[in-house]
Design a protein around this motif. Structure first.
Motif, PDB file in Angstrom:
ATOM      1  N   GLY A   1       0.786  -1.233   0.000  1.00 45.08           N
ATOM      2  CA  GLY A   1       0.000   0.000   0.000  1.00 45.08           C
ATOM      3  C   GLY A   1       0.815   1.278   0.000  1.00 45.08           C
ATOM      4  N   ILE A   2       2.090   1.212   0.307  1.00 45.20           N
ATOM      5  CA  ILE A   2       2.951   2.408   0.251  1.00 45.20           C
ATOM      6  C   ILE A   2       3.343   2.629  -1.208  1.00 45.20           C
ATOM      7  N   PRO A   3       3.203   3.845  -1.742  1.00 46.53           N
ATOM      8  CA  PRO A   3       3.547   4.076  -3.148  1.00 46.53           C
ATOM      9  C   PRO A   3       5.004   3.745  -3.441  1.00 46.53           C
ATOM     10  N   VAL A   4       5.218   3.116  -4.606  1.00 40.89           N
ATOM     11  CA  VAL A   4       6.565   2.744  -5.040  1.00 40.89           C
ATOM     12  C   VAL A   4       6.835   3.374  -6.401  1.00 40.89           C
ATOM     13  N   ALA A   5       7.927   4.115  -6.485  1.00 41.57           N
ATOM     14  CA  ALA A   5       8.365   4.689  -7.751  1.00 41.57           C
ATOM     15  C   ALA A   5       9.459   3.807  -8.335  1.00 41.57           C
ATOM     16  N   LEU A   6       9.337   3.495  -9.630  1.00 38.78           N
ATOM     17  CA  LEU A   6      10.326   2.688 -10.334  1.00 38.78           C
ATOM     18  C   LEU A   6      11.063   3.573 -11.325  1.00 38.78           C
ATOM     19  N   ILE A   7      12.395   3.630 -11.194  1.00 37.52           N
ATOM     20  CA  ILE A   7      13.206   4.382 -12.144  1.00 37.52           C
ATOM     21  C   ILE A   7      14.145   3.418 -12.862  1.00 37.52           C
ATOM     22  N   ALA A   8      14.509   3.759 -14.094  1.00 37.52           N
ATOM     23  CA  ALA A   8      15.407   2.906 -14.865  1.00 37.52           C
ATOM     24  C   ALA A   8      16.047   3.726 -15.970  1.00 37.52           C
ATOM     25  N   GLY A   9      17.171   3.214 -16.456  1.00 40.16           N
ATOM     26  CA  GLY A   9      17.812   3.876 -17.582  1.00 40.16           C
ATOM     27  C   GLY A   9      17.007   3.737 -18.851  1.00 40.16           C
ATOM     28  N   ARG A  10      16.335   2.587 -18.964  1.00 41.36           N
ATOM     29  CA  ARG A  10      15.510   2.337 -20.136  1.00 41.36           C
ATOM     30  C   ARG A  10      14.204   1.694 -19.668  1.00 41.36           C
ATOM     31  N   ILE A  11      13.082   2.161 -20.198  1.00 40.04           N
ATOM     32  CA  ILE A  11      11.763   1.646 -19.829  1.00 40.04           C
ATOM     33  C   ILE A  11      11.086   1.068 -21.066  1.00 40.04           C
ATOM     34  N   SER A  12      10.610  -0.168 -20.955  1.00 42.33           N
ATOM     35  CA  SER A  12       9.739  -0.772 -21.967  1.00 42.33           C
ATOM     36  C   SER A  12       8.505  -1.306 -21.225  1.00 42.33           C
ATOM     37  N   ASP A  13       7.428  -1.520 -21.966  1.00 43.70           N
ATOM     38  CA  ASP A  13       6.212  -2.093 -21.360  1.00 43.70           C
ATOM     39  C   ASP A  13       5.734  -1.254 -20.179  1.00 43.70           C
ATOM     40  N   ARG A  14       5.773   0.058 -20.354  1.00 45.44           N
ATOM     41  CA  ARG A  14       5.392   0.964 -19.264  1.00 45.44           C
ATOM     42  C   ARG A  14       3.985   0.660 -18.731  1.00 45.44           C
ATOM     43  N   LYS A  15       3.073   0.349 -19.654  1.00 43.47           N
ATOM     44  CA  LYS A  15       1.697   0.083 -19.227  1.00 43.47           C
ATOM     45  C   LYS A  15       1.637  -1.125 -18.287  1.00 43.47           C
ATOM     46  N   SER A  16       2.366  -2.186 -18.631  1.00 43.44           N
ATOM     47  CA  SER A  16       2.374  -3.388 -17.783  1.00 43.44           C
ATOM     48  C   SER A  16       2.952  -3.084 -16.409  1.00 43.44           C
ATOM     49  N   LEU A  17       4.003  -2.283 -16.383  1.00 43.80           N
ATOM     50  CA  LEU A  17       4.629  -1.934 -15.112  1.00 43.80           C
ATOM     51  C   LEU A  17       3.686  -1.114 -14.241  1.00 43.80           C
ATOM     52  N   SER A  18       2.984  -0.184 -14.859  1.00 49.98           N
ATOM     53  CA  SER A  18       2.023   0.634 -14.098  1.00 49.98           C
ATOM     54  C   SER A  18       0.876  -0.221 -13.596  1.00 49.98           C
ATOM     55  N   GLN A  19       0.400  -1.116 -14.444  1.00 53.24           N
ATOM     56  CA  GLN A  19      -0.723  -1.980 -14.042  1.00 53.24           C
ATOM     57  C   GLN A  19      -0.324  -2.928 -12.917  1.00 53.24           C
ATOM     58  N   ALA A  20       0.956  -3.263 -12.833  1.00 53.74           N
ATOM     59  CA  ALA A  20       1.426  -4.145 -11.757  1.00 53.74           C
ATOM     60  C   ALA A  20       1.354  -3.472 -10.399  1.00 53.74           C
ATOM     61  N   GLY A  21       1.319  -2.126 -10.390  1.00 52.27           N
ATOM     62  CA  GLY A  21       1.164  -1.430  -9.116  1.00 52.27           C
ATOM     63  C   GLY A  21       2.182  -0.352  -8.821  1.00 52.27           C
ATOM     64  N   PHE A  22       3.158  -0.147  -9.707  1.00 51.87           N
ATOM     65  CA  PHE A  22       4.116   0.933  -9.469  1.00 51.87           C
ATOM     66  C   PHE A  22       3.403   2.279  -9.628  1.00 51.87           C
ATOM     67  N   ALA A  23       3.546   3.134  -8.623  1.00 53.08           N
ATOM     68  CA  ALA A  23       2.853   4.428  -8.653  1.00 53.08           C
ATOM     69  C   ALA A  23       3.461   5.363  -9.689  1.00 53.08           C
ATOM     70  N   HIS A  24       4.758   5.253  -9.927  1.00 53.14           N
ATOM     71  CA  HIS A  24       5.461   6.069 -10.917  1.00 53.14           C
ATOM     72  C   HIS A  24       6.427   5.150 -11.656  1.00 53.14           C
ATOM     73  N   VAL A  25       6.496   5.289 -12.964  1.00 55.95           N
ATOM     74  CA  VAL A  25       7.440   4.532 -13.788  1.00 55.95           C
ATOM     75  C   VAL A  25       8.189   5.554 -14.636  1.00 55.95           C
ATOM     76  N   LEU A  26       9.476   5.760 -14.318  1.00 56.02           N
ATOM     77  CA  LEU A  26      10.203   6.892 -14.882  1.00 56.02           C
ATOM     78  C   LEU A  26      11.535   6.461 -15.478  1.00 56.02           C
ATOM     79  N   SER A  27      11.787   6.883 -16.718  1.00 51.62           N
ATOM     80  CA  SER A  27      13.117   6.742 -17.297  1.00 51.62           C
ATOM     81  C   SER A  27      13.958   7.939 -16.859  1.00 51.62           C
TER      82      SER A  27
END
Length: 373
Positions: free
Chosen positions: A311-337
């Motif tokens: 339940g605590i928001p989790v931000a995911l950062i990466a040098g390269r992002i693919s499948d952003r929609k899948s990552l967001s749907q999995a529950g990451f509050a922020h998905v950022l390159s």
């Protein structure tokens, strides 16, 4: 009110360590929120940085040992010892980074040095050994590691593919201060592949270790013969068990010969850290890795962090992002390159660039979070 941030970013392989990435993120957060409480957690899922992450979690002493590298050349490797628990990172002894590009040949590379680390830990009284499987140069199904254990504890034992020795009794008899004490093993890996077949160690992982298509066929056949001989000896076969294909089949050797249990490395580490207690009052958790895509959801480190967040928001950062929609749907509050569009790869992987881009990404993220709270 001071906000609490927990930063637990995996290494950006070949660029930044976990600790370096965490520090860059912390600097970015504090540039916007100088009063923030920031807790840095070095993390690893079993590969690069596993020893350092466990040392930060449980303390202990680094033990240095002269071992053989993948080509049987002497090198100094180390493992962690805390009371009767040892933590081994196999890449210290048989890591791909220990070889130059033209030296990589999994038909020749051996895991012998890993067995030397295990033997030293047992002789020093370790009765629980955690083994981080990641970054290996080998695809020998762990036969090198097993040979080293036989050399250490039963030097007159015979060895070939058709005559194998049960090693658990040897370890009990060979223990140092804890002589006679059973040694238990836990292997840490996010790899679920079996030992052999189309999804096995050779076909999936050997090409990145220097194997040609012809070598892959040879390696898979060699591993299959070894598993069949071992199954006849023991009366059971663990070659298809999830994790058997990890680290070129080292997972199989630990499962079949040393009765190891297999767990995701990040789960082992987070349990040791009491991570859920650590994050209980956090406003945001920041995790990440070099490249995030659909495979991130298949047990990789950021997913292990997300599963603990509850339940605590989790931000995911990466040098390269693919499948952003899948990552967001999995529950990451922020998905950022962290990288601006069109930044050349050769520039993006420079440590100085990555640090700066992590800082800037955190400034934007925390600034946005501040505006919306």
């Amino acid at each position: 009110m001071n906000m609490k941030f927990v930063v637990a970013i995996d290494s950006f392989k070949g660029c930044l360590t976990s600790a370096e990435a965490n520090q860059a993120a912390t600097e970015g957060i504090r540039a916007v929120r100088p009063d923030a409480e920031v807790v840095q957690v070095p993390v690893s899922d079993g590969g690069e940085g596993f020893l350092k992450a466990f040392h930060a979690a449980i303390g202990g002493e680094f033990i240095e040992v002269c071992v053989c590298d993948p080509l049987m050349r002497p090198r100094t490797a180390r493992y962690l010892l805390k009371a009767d628990t040892a933590v081994i990172e196999i890449a210290q002894a048989c890591g791909l980074t220990l070889l130059s590009a033209d030296e990589r040949n999994p038909l020749l590379a051996t895991s012998y040095g890993v067995g030397q680390l295990v033997a030293d830990a047992v002789r020093r009284g370790a009765s629980h050994i955690i083994v981080g499987l990641g970054g290996s140069a080998t695809s020998d199904a762990g036969t090198g590691m097993l040979r080293a254990l036989i050399d250490a504890f039963a030097p007159h034992g015979t060895w070939d593919d058709l005559q194998v020795l049960p090693l658990s009794p040897l370890l009990r008899e060979g223990g140092g201060r804890g002589g006679g004490k059973k040694v238990s093993f836990t292997i840490a890996s996010d790899v679920q592949n079996p030992l052999c077949g189309a999804n096995g160690a050779a076909h999936v992982f050997a090409p990145q270790k220097g194997a040609t298509p012809e070598m892959v066929v040879q390696l898979d056949a060699r591993a299959r013969r070894f598993a069949e001989a071992s199954a006849r000896h023991f009366g059971y076969d663990r070659s298809q068990q999830p994790g058997a294909g990890a680290a070129g089949g080292l997972g199989y050797a630990f499962l079949q010969y040393l009765d190891a249990t297999c767990q995701p490395g990040i789960r082992l580490l987070l349990d040791a850290l009491h991570f859920r207690d650590l994050i209980s009052d956090a406003a945001l958790i920041i995790t990440g890795e070099g490249s995030a895509d659909r495979q991130t959801l298949m047990g990789k480190l950021p997913m292990g962090i997300l599963q603990q967040a509850k339940g605590i928001p989790v931000a995911l950062i990466a040098g390269r992002i693919s499948d952003r929609k899948s990552l967001s749907q999995a529950g990451f509050a922020h998905v950022l390159s962290i990288n601006p569009p069109h930044l050349p790869h050769a520039v993006a992987i420079l440590p100085s660039t990555a640090r700066q881009n992590i800082r800037e990404t955190m400034k934007k993220l925390v600034g946005y979070s501040q505006e919306t709270t």
